[in-house]
Design an enzyme around this catalytic site. Structure first.
Site, short mmCIF file in Angstrom:
data_model
loop_
_atom_site.label_atom_id
_atom_site.label_comp_id
_atom_site.label_asym_id
_atom_site.label_seq_id
_atom_site.Cartn_x
_atom_site.Cartn_y
_atom_site.Cartn_z
N ASN A 164 0.81 -1.23 0.00
CA ASN A 164 0.00 0.00 0.00
C ASN A 164 0.84 1.27 0.00
O ASN A 164 0.44 2.28 -0.58
CB ASN A 164 -1.00 -0.01 1.16
CG ASN A 164 -0.34 -0.17 2.50
OD1 ASN A 164 0.76 -0.70 2.61
ND2 ASN A 164 -1.01 0.27 3.54
N GLU A 262 3.88 -3.85 12.35
CA GLU A 262 2.89 -2.80 12.05
C GLU A 262 1.79 -3.51 11.26
O GLU A 262 1.96 -3.80 10.09
CB GLU A 262 3.59 -1.71 11.24
CG GLU A 262 3.00 -0.37 11.48
CD GLU A 262 1.85 -0.15 10.54
OE1 GLU A 262 0.73 -0.59 10.88
OE2 GLU A 262 2.07 0.44 9.48
N CYS A 296 -3.13 1.44 6.68
CA CYS A 296 -3.29 0.76 7.97
C CYS A 296 -3.98 1.68 8.98
O CYS A 296 -4.76 1.24 9.80
CB CYS A 296 -1.94 0.30 8.48
SG CYS A 296 -0.71 1.59 8.39
P1 NAD Z 1 0.44 -9.81 3.77
O1 NAD Z 1 0.55 -9.50 5.21
O2 NAD Z 1 0.27 -11.24 3.40
O3 NAD Z 1 1.73 -9.28 2.97
C1 NAD Z 1 2.60 -8.27 3.46
C2 NAD Z 1 4.02 -8.66 3.12
O4 NAD Z 1 4.35 -9.87 3.80
C3 NAD Z 1 4.30 -8.93 1.64
O5 NAD Z 1 5.59 -8.45 1.29
C4 NAD Z 1 4.30 -10.45 1.57
O6 NAD Z 1 5.06 -10.96 0.50
C5 NAD Z 1 4.94 -10.78 2.89
N1 NAD Z 1 4.70 -12.14 3.38
C6 NAD Z 1 3.60 -12.91 3.19
N2 NAD Z 1 3.75 -14.10 3.81
C7 NAD Z 1 4.96 -14.08 4.41
C8 NAD Z 1 5.66 -15.00 5.22
N3 NAD Z 1 5.17 -16.20 5.55
N4 NAD Z 1 6.87 -14.64 5.69
C9 NAD Z 1 7.39 -13.45 5.39
N5 NAD Z 1 6.77 -12.53 4.63
C10 NAD Z 1 5.56 -12.84 4.15
O7 NAD Z 1 -0.68 -8.91 3.20
P2 NAD Z 1 -1.63 -9.13 1.93
O8 NAD Z 1 -2.11 -10.52 1.79
O9 NAD Z 1 -0.94 -8.57 0.76
O10 NAD Z 1 -2.86 -8.24 2.38
C11 NAD Z 1 -3.82 -8.81 3.24
C12 NAD Z 1 -4.28 -7.86 4.29
O11 NAD Z 1 -3.15 -7.29 4.95
C13 NAD Z 1 -5.05 -6.65 3.80
O12 NAD Z 1 -6.38 -6.94 3.62
C14 NAD Z 1 -4.82 -5.66 4.91
O13 NAD Z 1 -5.76 -5.85 5.93
C15 NAD Z 1 -3.48 -6.04 5.46
N6 NAD Z 1 -2.42 -5.12 5.07
C16 NAD Z 1 -2.02 -4.22 5.99
C17 NAD Z 1 -1.03 -3.33 5.67
C18 NAD Z 1 -0.56 -2.33 6.67
O14 NAD Z 1 -0.07 -1.29 6.29
N7 NAD Z 1 -0.64 -2.61 7.94
C19 NAD Z 1 -0.44 -3.34 4.42
C20 NAD Z 1 -0.85 -4.30 3.49
C21 NAD Z 1 -1.84 -5.19 3.85
#
Ligand code: NAD
Length: 495
Positions: A164, A262, A296
């Site tokens: 994001n 976060e 977020c």
């Molecule tokens: P996610 O948490 O799966 O992904 C965030 C990051 O984590 C990405 O770079 C992803 O490749 C990485 N990741 C995923 N699995 C991992 C693992 N096992 N080990 C290490 N890294 C890993 O988020 P998403 O599926 O892209 O989005 C889902 C939800 O996450 C959204 O609906 C939203 O609620 C939330 N989100 C929050 C923020 C925030 O700023 N807090 C940002 C993006 C998404």
């Protein structure tokens, strides 16, 4: 060419010049494995592809980062300051290109991407000023000892970046890590890989030594999982979902790796009946519809005193319906949803609310870019009069969807505001200073703003309580994750 000229060229079919491969030890290394398409969310069409790294690339990046740490930790703090200042200038010099790529990759508007790049430069500038002020203190143990503390870098740091705010989330972790003397391996999100690669190259050209910043692109379950479970990593900064945050915590536990988490929120904006109607309507509109609600700390819950409810909902509906949306490079008010997967999640939340009989005041539907009829968009949506336990109040939707709750007393407002599993941000609108101050203490969140939702800056600590995570980024607190305190005592010779 200006950012808008580059944007126009892209929209009329000119291919983008993008980095390829992983950035390891100061240069791009070709990916050996599979590739993944990068899709422009404003069109729903692929515009590039990138390498999917895995354990081998993470291994090489960590090797490079560990070796570089032995050198970078010894660089004089004032020299680190000078290098970080050059980084800030280099980001500004490359701002148009970074903003263009950020907007195409993430779906946000060009103006939002430009803001994100500007705040990234500020983060490097801010932490440049802090690099040479990481002082310890002297501690009085009486006449027999001389004692003091040193703040030392924690070592190799891993940065898992979300989609994001790809540029500023990278800068928010990497700038303080470098200021503290740490080295970096970053893994950008699979839907937004390019600005981290561009930044690694730009910052290295600005003077960050080889190996200090490494970027591996790939899937979370491969590259991400390999990175966060590796014992060579001394600190992990993770931004993303609660579920992935929990998985990262579990992967880090056997190595006792330090973490900053976060994880998002469901942040309330509490509006009392004596508040300025126009200010609340404006604040609430941009609290939820900025970046199409994919923030977020978005103000995703409006908690309004009954006396203001009808007038405020009328104003909010007008404002929501006036919002223009479309491809981010045409600079409408609101850009796209980052992926079709995420668009499906947002739509499912709203469809479920509709099926429960919730009142959809406006919006509620998937949409397309008005000019091309393509892309992944969701109408600005308001769902009214929700009960405290409704899923639209409790679950993070992470899209342009505002949930509205009504209250009658100050105590009820506080109870509703604190009534979710999260605690990232909260806002209060009232001219009554005493009431505002009571709420700043009663609201259980990492940040509270009064009469302006998005007040803040790189100088102000940011982070959450409860399921919003732990640790603080930005501000001087943002350095704490990257330093460890060493206590040193010297026995004084007796006379
Ligand atoms: P996610 O948490 O799966 O992904 C965030 C990051 O984590 C990405 O770079 C992803 O490749 C990485 N990741 C995923 N699995 C991992 C693992 N096992 N080990 C290490 N890294 C890993 O988020 P998403 O599926 O892209 O989005 C889902 C939800 O996450 C959204 O609906 C939203 O609620 C939330 N989100 C929050 C923020 C925030 O700023 N807090 C940002 C993006 C998404």
């Amino acid at each position: 060419m200006s950012a808008q000229q580059m944007a126009d060229a892209y929209l009329s079919g000119t291919a983008l010049d993008l980095p390829d491969g992983h950035f390891i030890n100061g240069r791009f290394v070709a990916g050996q494995g599979d590739r993944m398409e990068s899709v422009d969310p404003g069109l729903g069409e692929a515009f590039a592809s990138f390498a999917l790294g895995g354990a081998a690339e993470i291994d090489a990046a960590l090797d490079s980062s560990r070796k570089a740490f032995e050198m970078w930790r010894l660089v004089k703090p004032s020299d680190r300051t000078a290098i970080l200042l050059r980084c800030a200038n280099a980001i500004r010099a490359n701002a148009d290109r970074l903003a263009l790529v950020e907007a195409i990759d993430s779906g946000k508007t060009l103006a939002e991407a430009q803001g994100d790049v500007a705040s990234s430069a500020r983060l490097f500038e801010y932490y440049a000023g802090a690099a040479d002020k990481l002082d310890g203190r002297s501690v009085d143990l009486g006449p027999d000892y001389t004692a003091f503390t040193r703040r030392e870098p924690v070592g190799v740091t891993a940065h898992i970046i979300p989609w994001n705010y790809p540029t500023s989330t990278f800068a928010r972790g990497v700038a303080p890590a470098l200021a503290a003397g740490c080295t970096v391996v970053a893994k950008p999100a699979e839907t937004t890989p390019f600005t981290a690669l561009l930044l690694a190259e730009i910052l290295t050209e600005a003077g960050v030594p080889e190996g200090v910043i490494n970027v591996v692109t790939g899937l979370g379950r491969d590259a991400g999982a390999a990175l966060v479970s590796d014992p060579r990593v001394n600190h992990i900064t993770f931004t993303g979902s609660v579920a992935t945050g929990v998985a990262v915590t579990q992967a880090a536990a056997p190595n006792v790796t330090r973490l900053t988490l976060e994880l998002g929120g469901k942040s309330p904006l509490v509006a009392f009946a004596d508040a300025d109607l126009e200010a609340v309507a404006d604040g609430a509109t941009w609290a939820i519809f900025s970046n199409a609600g994919q923030i977020c700390s978005a103000g995703s819950r409006l908690i309004v005193e009954r006396g203001l409810r009808d007038d405020l909902l009328d104003r909010l509906k007008e404002k929501a319906q006036a919002i223009t949306f479309g491809h981010g490079l045409r600079n409408p008010d609101m850009g796209a949803i980052n992926s079709d997967l995420h668009l499906g999640r947002v739509a499912a939340h709203v469809d479920a609310a509709r099926a429960r009989g919730c009142k959809i005041v406006t919006g509620g539907n998937v949409a397309t870019d008005p000019e091309s009829g393509k892309g992944w968009f969701f109408e600005p949506t308001i769902i009214a009069d929700l009960s405290a336990d409704d899923p639209a109040v409790q679950d993070e939707i992470f899209g342009p969807v505002l949930s509205v709750q009504v209250f009658d007393t100050e105590d009820e407002a506080i109870r509703l505001a604190n009534g979710t599993a999260f605690g990232l941000m909260a806002s209060v609108y009232t001219p009554d200073l005493g009431r505002a101050m009571r709420l700043t203490q009663a609201l259980d969140s990492g940040q509270v703003t009064v009469n302006d939702y998005w007040a803040g800056g790189v100088e102000l600590p940011f982070g959450g309580n409860h399921k919003s995570g732990y640790g603080r980024e930005k501000g001087l607190e943002g350095l704490e994750a990257y330093t460890t305190t060493k206590s040193i005592t010297i026995k004084n010779a007796s006379r």
